[in-house]
Design an enzyme around this catalytic site. Sequence first.
Site, mmCIF file in Angstrom:
data_model
loop_
_atom_site.group_PDB
_atom_site.id
_atom_site.type_symbol
_atom_site.label_atom_id
_atom_site.label_comp_id
_atom_site.label_asym_id
_atom_site.label_seq_id
_atom_site.Cartn_x
_atom_site.Cartn_y
_atom_site.Cartn_z
ATOM 1 C CG PHE A 179 -0.141 0.224 2.635
ATOM 2 C CD1 PHE A 179 0.136 1.140 3.116
ATOM 3 C CD2 PHE A 179 0.263 -1.164 3.066
ATOM 4 C CE1 PHE A 179 0.698 1.531 4.223
ATOM 5 C CE2 PHE A 179 0.904 -1.124 4.441
ATOM 6 C CZ PHE A 179 0.917 0.197 5.024
ATOM 7 C CB CYS A 180 1.822 3.692 -1.740
ATOM 8 S SG CYS A 180 0.847 3.689 -3.187
ATOM 9 C CB THR A 181 -0.082 8.337 -0.448
ATOM 10 O OG1 THR A 181 1.031 8.349 0.564
ATOM 11 C CG2 THR A 181 -0.913 9.525 0.136
ATOM 12 N N GLY A 183 -1.796 5.111 -4.211
ATOM 13 C CA GLY A 183 -1.617 3.915 -5.050
ATOM 14 C C GLY A 183 -0.786 3.867 -6.230
ATOM 15 C CB ILE A 208 -3.240 5.279 3.060
ATOM 16 C CG1 ILE A 208 -2.324 4.323 2.910
ATOM 17 C CG2 ILE A 208 -3.719 5.785 4.368
ATOM 18 C CD1 ILE A 208 -0.816 4.798 3.397
#
Length: 305
Positions: A179-181, A183, A208
């Site tokens: 996951f990241c901020t 995508g 996220i």
Amino acid sequence: MNQENTQIVAAFYKFVSLPDFTEKQVPLLAYCLAQDIKGTILLAKEGINGTIAGSRLSIDNVLSYLRADLRLQDLEHKESTADTPPFERMKVRLKKEIVTLGLPEVDPNEQVGTYVTPEEWNELISDPEVIVIDTRNDYEVHIGTFQGAQNPQTNSFRDFPEYVRQNLDPNQHKKVAMFCTGGIRCEKASSFMLSQGFAEVYHLKGGILKYLEQIPPEESLWQGECFVFDERIAVVHGLEPGTHELCFCCGHPLAEEDKASPQYEEGISCSHCFDSLTEDKRTRQQEKWRQYQLKNSHSLGNSKL
């Protein structure tokens, strides 16, 4: 929040072949300026990536302008709000990559991991056979992450491939969830991991931000706040502004407890940069902080005229 002055913040990206990306820069910038939009849009041969802010009408107009290009007609975006403009100017930049991994052969347009919706995410990361990886930088992870997630402790996304090579094994780590901020980093990261032989690679669709937007706090496995790259610094569930501030000296996000440290001095230092400040650097930082306060006091005075 003052509804009349509310800024709509729109974040978007799309990996798509744009061989004519250089030709789009000038007209796109002109249109954004005409709509009184501020923020940054990156254009590259591999696609588009941007975060912009403005009025409801202006944001809608710019998104419609972008989607008029058939290659971007299904461009998805995420929205949040801000009390004050989170960006100072409008920039449209040409790049080699819309998110820099440093490996031009990695192309999400060719292969990418399996998307997992926010509603499905909790079940996936609760599976003991799944290794969960936060692909963001260490300072971002510092203020919030998912329960049980691995922190690669990278200073740059360019460091991620080396972390994978040194710490992960396709034969041992059968299922990987990332996951990241928003995508975008996971698109590149999942494409890279597939190229390295990892068979089951999953990533959080919308990142996220989409999770915090859709999943209520009582059902959430998120802990802390989510760092964002604008003047809000961080957001929480519902994409409401968080409580973190940035150290004026080193830019590291700070919680209230960080500001209670004896090494914290407003505008001068925090526990993350205190040890690196020589007397000369401290003197220069004190002058920089003084000039900043002076500039802000003048701006405040002018706004009252």
